[in-house]
Design an enzyme around this catalytic site. Structure first.
Site, mmCIF file in Angstrom:
data_model
loop_
_atom_site.group_PDB
_atom_site.id
_atom_site.type_symbol
_atom_site.label_atom_id
_atom_site.label_comp_id
_atom_site.label_asym_id
_atom_site.label_seq_id
_atom_site.Cartn_x
_atom_site.Cartn_y
_atom_site.Cartn_z
ATOM 1 N N SER A 6 0.856 -1.193 0.000
ATOM 2 C CA SER A 6 0.000 0.000 0.000
ATOM 3 C C SER A 6 0.886 1.235 0.000
ATOM 4 O O SER A 6 1.650 1.456 0.953
ATOM 5 C CB SER A 6 -0.883 0.006 1.244
ATOM 6 O OG SER A 6 -1.346 1.320 1.456
ATOM 7 N N HIS A 31 -1.080 -1.274 -4.447
ATOM 8 C CA HIS A 31 -2.340 -0.952 -3.781
ATOM 9 C C HIS A 31 -2.421 0.563 -3.542
ATOM 10 O O HIS A 31 -1.540 1.155 -2.903
ATOM 11 C CB HIS A 31 -2.416 -1.711 -2.457
ATOM 12 C CG HIS A 31 -3.717 -1.575 -1.732
ATOM 13 N ND1 HIS A 31 -4.823 -2.345 -2.031
ATOM 14 C CD2 HIS A 31 -4.087 -0.769 -0.713
ATOM 15 C CE1 HIS A 31 -5.816 -2.013 -1.223
ATOM 16 N NE2 HIS A 31 -5.397 -1.047 -0.403
ATOM 17 N N ASP A 33 -4.747 3.608 -1.998
ATOM 18 C CA ASP A 33 -5.850 3.930 -1.089
ATOM 19 C C ASP A 33 -6.398 5.316 -1.393
ATOM 20 O O ASP A 33 -5.711 6.318 -1.187
ATOM 21 C CB ASP A 33 -5.352 3.871 0.361
ATOM 22 C CG ASP A 33 -5.068 2.445 0.796
ATOM 23 O OD1 ASP A 33 -5.982 1.607 0.680
ATOM 24 O OD2 ASP A 33 -3.934 2.176 1.230
ATOM 25 N N MET A 35 -9.041 8.014 -0.323
ATOM 26 C CA MET A 35 -9.909 8.399 0.806
ATOM 27 C C MET A 35 -10.428 9.806 0.571
ATOM 28 O O MET A 35 -9.668 10.683 0.132
ATOM 29 C CB MET A 35 -9.116 8.369 2.109
ATOM 30 C CG MET A 35 -8.429 7.037 2.361
ATOM 31 S SD MET A 35 -7.606 7.024 3.951
ATOM 32 C CE MET A 35 -6.697 5.474 3.852
ATOM 33 N N HIS A 64 -8.323 0.946 -4.084
ATOM 34 C CA HIS A 64 -9.232 0.708 -2.958
ATOM 35 C C HIS A 64 -9.933 2.029 -2.647
ATOM 36 O O HIS A 64 -9.319 2.949 -2.110
ATOM 37 C CB HIS A 64 -8.389 0.205 -1.770
ATOM 38 C CG HIS A 64 -9.141 0.058 -0.481
ATOM 39 N ND1 HIS A 64 -8.501 -0.183 0.716
ATOM 40 C CD2 HIS A 64 -10.463 0.102 -0.193
ATOM 41 C CE1 HIS A 64 -9.408 -0.259 1.689
ATOM 42 N NE2 HIS A 64 -10.600 -0.085 1.164
ATOM 43 N N MET A 66 -12.273 4.400 -0.599
ATOM 44 C CA MET A 66 -12.884 4.605 0.723
ATOM 45 C C MET A 66 -13.568 5.961 0.638
ATOM 46 O O MET A 66 -13.042 6.983 1.125
ATOM 47 C CB MET A 66 -11.807 4.579 1.814
ATOM 48 C CG MET A 66 -11.343 3.168 2.151
ATOM 49 S SD MET A 66 -9.715 3.136 2.940
ATOM 50 C CE MET A 66 -8.675 3.162 1.491
ATOM 51 N N MET A 135 -11.189 -6.037 5.340
ATOM 52 C CA MET A 135 -10.379 -5.112 6.144
ATOM 53 C C MET A 135 -10.007 -5.793 7.465
ATOM 54 O O MET A 135 -10.872 -6.318 8.163
ATOM 55 C CB MET A 135 -11.151 -3.828 6.454
ATOM 56 C CG MET A 135 -11.412 -2.919 5.260
ATOM 57 S SD MET A 135 -9.963 -2.517 4.273
ATOM 58 C CE MET A 135 -8.939 -1.651 5.470
ATOM 59 N N ASP A 173 -6.448 -6.606 4.091
ATOM 60 C CA ASP A 173 -5.794 -5.291 4.129
ATOM 61 C C ASP A 173 -5.769 -4.738 5.552
ATOM 62 O O ASP A 173 -6.830 -4.500 6.143
ATOM 63 C CB ASP A 173 -6.586 -4.351 3.194
ATOM 64 C CG ASP A 173 -5.979 -2.957 3.072
ATOM 65 O OD1 ASP A 173 -4.918 -2.713 3.657
ATOM 66 O OD2 ASP A 173 -6.596 -2.130 2.374
HETATM 67 C C1 DX5 Z 1 -6.216 1.463 5.493
HETATM 68 C C2 DX5 Z 1 -5.717 1.116 4.098
HETATM 69 C C3 DX5 Z 1 -4.609 0.148 4.049
HETATM 70 C C4 DX5 Z 1 -3.366 0.566 4.791
HETATM 71 C C5 DX5 Z 1 -2.564 -0.637 5.078
HETATM 72 O O1 DX5 Z 1 -7.384 2.188 5.364
HETATM 73 O O2 DX5 Z 1 -6.779 0.568 3.341
HETATM 74 O O3 DX5 Z 1 -4.318 -0.196 2.705
HETATM 75 O O4 DX5 Z 1 -2.606 1.497 4.080
HETATM 76 O O5 DX5 Z 1 -1.453 -0.244 5.809
HETATM 77 P P1 DX5 Z 1 -0.787 -1.176 6.931
HETATM 78 O O6 DX5 Z 1 -0.273 -2.408 6.220
HETATM 79 O O7 DX5 Z 1 0.297 -0.317 7.457
HETATM 80 O O8 DX5 Z 1 -1.846 -1.519 7.930
HETATM 81 ZN ZN ZN Z 2 -6.320 -0.329 1.359
#
Ligand code: DX5
Ligand code: ZN
Length: 213
Positions: A6, A31, A33, A35, A64, A66, A135, A173
């Site tokens: 990620s 990956h 993220d 948000m 991903h 969010m 998650m 994740d």
């Molecule tokens: C959290 C993200 C993850 C996160 C994972 O909302 O979806 O992808 O970055 O990071 P680690 O492996 O550090 O938990």
């Molecule tokens: Zn993620």
């Protein structure tokens, strides 16, 4: 086990180099993220930055979402042609319609379940999905502690997938590291996301290899 670092935990000051480093260290997916500051209490990157990531990445992107308005964001990121776009079931009234929309773009659709959401909520969508993302932390931040109940959830989901003879992959994740990777494998997980564990290590290749169990 496939490994998707990620980039949330990458050094954004040298993002290009970070992407090149994880790709040449043998990751399987990158990956990303996304948000929006509404669905989760954090704000990350939009299509301008993700486009720059896609240009330099030699591995497929795993986006991903969010966010609150999934359809808007699917339309925004689809032109980047990621391999996967995953959206949260908790935030979608018409998941079946959105799955078709993602597939029509030529992208593999995936659904994400928060730690409290049961896999039975997507039982009738499984055959339409290429992947389910479970998650193992509350979404919003990297570097959180792994929630172990995801292991039982993954086993249950695996059984449901096998019963239906579907090809749906299971991704986990949050808080993944070399201490929980064998349990994840034994629970039937196919892909792990790892942010802090990979980007916080001195040697990305050693960290990624340690998850390829
Ligand atoms: C959290 C993200 C993850 C996160 C994972 O909302 O979806 O992808 O970055 O990071 P680690 O492996 O550090 O938990
Ligand atoms: Zn993620």
């Amino acid at each position: 086990m496939l490994v998707a670092p990620s980039i949330l935990s990458a050094d954004f000051g040298t993002l290009n180099d970070e992407i090149i480093a994880i790709c040449s260290a043998g990751c399987d997916l990158v990956h990303v993220d996304v948000m929006d500051g509404h669905f989760v209490p954090n704000l990350t990157i939009g299509p301008v930055v993700v486009n720059a990531v896609a240009k330099v990445a030699t591995k497929p992107l795993d986006i991903h979402l969010m966010v609150e308005n999934n359809t808007f964001f699917v339309d925004l990121f689809a032109p980047i042609k990621p391999k996967y776009i995953s959206f949260h079931i908790e935030e979608e009234k018409h998941p079946h319609r959105l799955i078709q929309k993602i597939r029509d773009y030529g992208i593999s659709p995936a659904i994400v379940l928060n730690p409290h959401t049961s896999p039975s909520s997507i039982e009738y969508l499984l055959e339409d999905l290429d992947m389910v993302l479970l998650m193992s932390v509350n979404p919003g931040f990297g570097g959180q502690k792994f929630i172990p109940s995801v292991l039982e959830k993954a086993s249950k989901l695996k059984e449901m997938i096998e019963k239906k003879n579907a090809n749906t992959l299971i991704e986990v994740d949050g808080g993944v590291n070399n201490k929980n990777i064998l349990m994840l494998r034994d629970a039937g997980v196919d892909i792990v996301v790892a942010g802090n564990y990979v980007f916080g290590s001195h040697n990305y290749k050693v960290a990624i290899d340690s998850l390829k169990v």
